[in-house]
Design an enzyme around this catalytic site. Structure first.
Site, mmCIF file in Angstrom:
data_model
loop_
_atom_site.group_PDB
_atom_site.id
_atom_site.type_symbol
_atom_site.label_atom_id
_atom_site.label_comp_id
_atom_site.label_asym_id
_atom_site.label_seq_id
_atom_site.Cartn_x
_atom_site.Cartn_y
_atom_site.Cartn_z
ATOM 1 N N TYR A 184 45.846 44.711 43.368
ATOM 2 C CA TYR A 184 45.937 45.978 42.615
ATOM 3 C C TYR A 184 45.352 47.160 43.401
ATOM 4 O O TYR A 184 46.055 48.129 43.719
ATOM 5 C CB TYR A 184 45.220 45.757 41.273
ATOM 6 C CG TYR A 184 44.938 46.985 40.448
ATOM 7 C CD1 TYR A 184 45.913 47.957 40.227
ATOM 8 C CD2 TYR A 184 43.687 47.153 39.839
ATOM 9 C CE1 TYR A 184 45.639 49.069 39.428
ATOM 10 C CE2 TYR A 184 43.413 48.243 39.042
ATOM 11 C CZ TYR A 184 44.390 49.207 38.841
ATOM 12 O OH TYR A 184 44.104 50.305 38.057
ATOM 13 N N ILE A 185 44.083 47.079 43.735
ATOM 14 C CA ILE A 185 43.431 48.226 44.381
ATOM 15 C C ILE A 185 43.839 48.299 45.857
ATOM 16 O O ILE A 185 44.101 49.381 46.401
ATOM 17 C CB ILE A 185 41.885 48.128 44.236
ATOM 18 C CG1 ILE A 185 41.499 48.018 42.753
ATOM 19 C CG2 ILE A 185 41.208 49.340 44.867
ATOM 20 C CD1 ILE A 185 40.048 47.628 42.499
ATOM 21 N N LEU B 116 47.897 35.691 48.473
ATOM 22 C CA LEU B 116 48.776 35.807 47.294
ATOM 23 C C LEU B 116 48.288 34.931 46.135
ATOM 24 O O LEU B 116 49.066 34.600 45.243
ATOM 25 C CB LEU B 116 50.246 35.513 47.635
ATOM 26 C CG LEU B 116 50.863 36.438 48.692
ATOM 27 C CD1 LEU B 116 52.340 36.072 48.932
ATOM 28 C CD2 LEU B 116 50.765 37.912 48.282
ATOM 29 N N PHE C 104 33.095 51.185 39.572
ATOM 30 C CA PHE C 104 32.846 51.075 38.133
ATOM 31 C C PHE C 104 34.123 50.489 37.494
ATOM 32 O O PHE C 104 34.528 49.410 37.892
ATOM 33 C CB PHE C 104 32.291 52.399 37.593
ATOM 34 C CG PHE C 104 30.800 52.441 37.876
ATOM 35 C CD1 PHE C 104 30.325 52.497 39.195
ATOM 36 C CD2 PHE C 104 29.875 52.273 36.865
ATOM 37 C CE1 PHE C 104 28.962 52.403 39.473
ATOM 38 C CE2 PHE C 104 28.506 52.190 37.134
ATOM 39 C CZ PHE C 104 28.061 52.254 38.432
ATOM 40 N N PHE D 182 36.021 45.090 20.604
ATOM 41 C CA PHE D 182 34.866 44.182 20.557
ATOM 42 C C PHE D 182 33.585 44.948 20.245
ATOM 43 O O PHE D 182 32.893 45.411 21.155
ATOM 44 C CB PHE D 182 34.723 43.441 21.887
ATOM 45 C CG PHE D 182 35.916 42.577 22.233
ATOM 46 C CD1 PHE D 182 36.510 41.764 21.276
ATOM 47 C CD2 PHE D 182 36.424 42.559 23.525
ATOM 48 C CE1 PHE D 182 37.596 40.957 21.599
ATOM 49 C CE2 PHE D 182 37.507 41.757 23.859
ATOM 50 C CZ PHE D 182 38.103 40.955 22.892
ATOM 51 N N TYR E 68 30.280 35.643 39.483
ATOM 52 C CA TYR E 68 31.078 36.677 40.143
ATOM 53 C C TYR E 68 30.175 37.812 40.627
ATOM 54 O O TYR E 68 30.210 38.203 41.800
ATOM 55 C CB TYR E 68 32.146 37.220 39.184
ATOM 56 C CG TYR E 68 32.775 38.512 39.668
ATOM 57 C CD1 TYR E 68 33.620 38.520 40.775
ATOM 58 C CD2 TYR E 68 32.507 39.730 39.038
ATOM 59 C CE1 TYR E 68 34.182 39.710 41.239
ATOM 60 C CE2 TYR E 68 33.067 40.911 39.490
ATOM 61 C CZ TYR E 68 33.902 40.901 40.591
ATOM 62 O OH TYR E 68 34.453 42.075 41.050
ATOM 63 N N ASN F 23 35.027 31.447 47.824
ATOM 64 C CA ASN F 23 36.005 32.493 48.122
ATOM 65 C C ASN F 23 35.323 33.806 48.517
ATOM 66 O O ASN F 23 35.641 34.403 49.558
ATOM 67 C CB ASN F 23 36.870 32.718 46.874
ATOM 68 C CG ASN F 23 38.268 33.134 47.242
ATOM 69 O OD1 ASN F 23 38.454 34.058 48.022
ATOM 70 N ND2 ASN F 23 39.246 32.459 46.706
ATOM 71 N N LYS G 95 28.972 39.103 44.578
ATOM 72 C CA LYS G 95 29.056 40.451 45.155
ATOM 73 C C LYS G 95 27.694 40.880 45.707
ATOM 74 O O LYS G 95 27.590 41.468 46.779
ATOM 75 C CB LYS G 95 29.527 41.458 44.094
ATOM 76 C CG LYS G 95 30.971 41.266 43.653
ATOM 77 C CD LYS G 95 31.927 41.610 44.771
ATOM 78 C CE LYS G 95 33.370 41.373 44.399
ATOM 79 N NZ LYS G 95 34.307 41.536 45.517
ATOM 80 N N SER H 190 30.749 45.912 43.215
ATOM 81 C CA SER H 190 31.026 46.165 41.801
ATOM 82 C C SER H 190 29.774 46.647 41.092
ATOM 83 O O SER H 190 28.650 46.272 41.450
ATOM 84 C CB SER H 190 31.490 44.855 41.170
ATOM 85 O OG SER H 190 31.463 44.949 39.774
ATOM 86 N N PHE I 11 38.987 43.628 50.489
ATOM 87 C CA PHE I 11 39.209 43.523 49.043
ATOM 88 C C PHE I 11 39.329 42.069 48.602
ATOM 89 O O PHE I 11 39.178 41.776 47.413
ATOM 90 C CB PHE I 11 40.543 44.190 48.657
ATOM 91 C CG PHE I 11 40.596 45.683 48.799
ATOM 92 C CD1 PHE I 11 40.011 46.507 47.848
ATOM 93 C CD2 PHE I 11 41.259 46.279 49.869
ATOM 94 C CE1 PHE I 11 40.088 47.894 47.951
ATOM 95 C CE2 PHE I 11 41.341 47.655 49.983
ATOM 96 C CZ PHE I 11 40.759 48.468 49.021
ATOM 97 N N ALA I 12 39.704 41.173 49.518
ATOM 98 C CA ALA I 12 40.065 39.814 49.114
ATOM 99 C C ALA I 12 38.910 39.134 48.397
ATOM 100 O O ALA I 12 37.791 39.073 48.905
ATOM 101 C CB ALA I 12 40.472 38.986 50.331
#
Ligand code: NAD
Ligand code: UFG
Length: 337
Positions: free
Chosen positions: A11-12, A33, A177, A217, A148, A99, A152, A124, A80-81
């Site tokens: 996406y980014i 991919l 963000f 939510f 996750y 990963n 980062k 992030s 980005f991966a």
């Protein structure tokens, strides 16, 4: 510059490739991919007039990286991966550390071997600890609450350690963000698999009739309308932030960290109302219990990026919704359509 863009089919990354091409750079994409479709490559070409070189492969494949860095005379890497689903990372932490952390270690090792010393990394806002003290600035207390987020933060610390050991490196971590929106052409945007976890893609699918109702939510947070508040940033502004960071980093050794956000918070209901206006439909919502792990509100202090990089957001919440609507309505099934 020749820029290796890992995860450049995502996406980014894909939208950043368009902005790189328009600024006169030559992106080379390496992507496994695992969370992208090859059809995006044709869209990059359609939007920018140039189809970048593409290698289907994994960043944990050092031999492949060395070859790509060498053969394409790469000057800098935008990394980005990675995997990005918070919930999945709780269930499969090793998959995320392998990963995201191991992938970066292999990349740095390959870059070192070839002598490419400039890296811009996708971090992030999730690296920050939960806090009521807003806005979050780069030195705010860290404390990610998922594997996750910790992956980062680990990478950020690794980047700092590598620079400390060898000051010829230029390492930049960009803390995004909440990226939303699409390319204004309507040809490129976010194409999530399955039911979206994130607010904007869910609303977009609601607007095209793929979802029946938005579950909000929590409506009892200490926020102006009781719903969660986030700092949404248009993906085009985010892509431009990478160009600014690259320009700053190239030839300037050291370890750099920047928040990339708008500096403004918007609530779930505000987002829904703005999207309804953009698509000209009324969008159903119902209040549901708070989502586990969610914070009431957070937004960025993005003044460092403005001061040092000369970058700030230029696109409004309205533009984020209008561009997302154009993408979603023209491509209701994403890149498969
Ligand atoms: P995305 O999933 O669309 O893009 C990531 C790309 O990386 C995908 O194309 C995927 O196929 C590829 N990839 C994953 N693992 C790989 C590997 N080992 N080798 C090669 N390719 C691999 O996600 P995105 O939203 O474009 O996010 C890009 C980066 O920004 C990610 O690192 C993500 O963690 C980070 N980020 C995203 C957000 C967000 O909300 N979208 C917020 C903060 C940070
Ligand atoms: N929300 C709903 N209904 C939904 C989805 C979301 O009400 O169906 C609400 C959430 O409760 C939150 C807001 O919309 O108040 C935004 O939620 P998102 O899931 O879009 O975004 P988050 O801020 O929760 O998380 C995102 C990414 C994380 C990243 C974090 C900070 O998903 O990976 O931003 O960068 F860590």
């Amino acid at each position: 510059m020749n820029i290796l863009v890992t995860g450049g089919a995502g996406y980014i990354g894909s939208i950043t490739c368009v902005q790189l091409i328009e600024a006169g750079h030559r992106p080379v994409i390496l992507d496994s991919l695992v969370n992208a479709k090859a059809a995006v490559l044709g869209r990059i070409a359609q939007v920018s007039g140039i189809q970048p070189s593409f290698m289907e492969g994994d960043v944990r494949n050092k031999a492949l990286l060395v070859q790509v860095l060498h053969d394409h005379k790469i000057d800098a890497v935008i990394h980005f991966a990675g995997l990005k689903a918070v919930g999945e990372s709780v269930d499969h932490p090793l998959r995320y550390y392998d990963n995201n952390v191991q992938g970066t270690l292999v990349l740095i090792d390959a870059m070192n071997q070839v002598g490419v010393k400039t890296l811009v990394f996708s971090s992030s806002a999730t690296v920050y600890a939960p806090s009521h003290d807003m806005p979050l600035h780069e030195a705010s207390v860290k404390g990610a609450s998922s594997p996750y987020g910790r992956s980062k933060w680990m990478v950020e610390e690794i980047l700092a350690d590598v620079v400390a050991s060898d000051p010829s490196w230029s390492m930049t971590a960009l803390r995004y963000f909440n990226p939303v929106g699409a390319h204004p052409s309507g040809l490129m945007g976010e194409d999530p698999q399955g039911v979206p976890n994130n607010l904007m893609p869910f609303i977009a699918q609601l607007a095209v009739g793929q979802r029946s109702v938005l579950r909000v939510f929590g409506n009892d947070y200490e926020t102006p309308d009781g719903t969660g508040v986030r700092d949404y940033i248009h993906v085009m502004d985010l892509a431009d932030g990478h160009l600014a960071a690259l320009q700053h980093a190239h030839g300037r050794a050291g370890h750099h960290v920047f928040n990339l956000g708008s500096g403004q918070g918007h609530s779930v209901l505000e987002m829904l109302a703005t999207f309804a206006q953009a698509c000209g439909k009324s969008l159903l919502h119902e209040f549901a219990p708070r989502r586990s792990g969610d914070l009431a509100a957070f937004w960025a202090d993005a003044s460092l990026a403005e001061k040092v990089l000369g970058w700030r957001v230029r696109r409004s919440l309205q533009a984020m919704c209008e561009d997302t609507w154009r993408w979603q309505s023209q491509n209701p099934k994403g890149y498969t359509s």
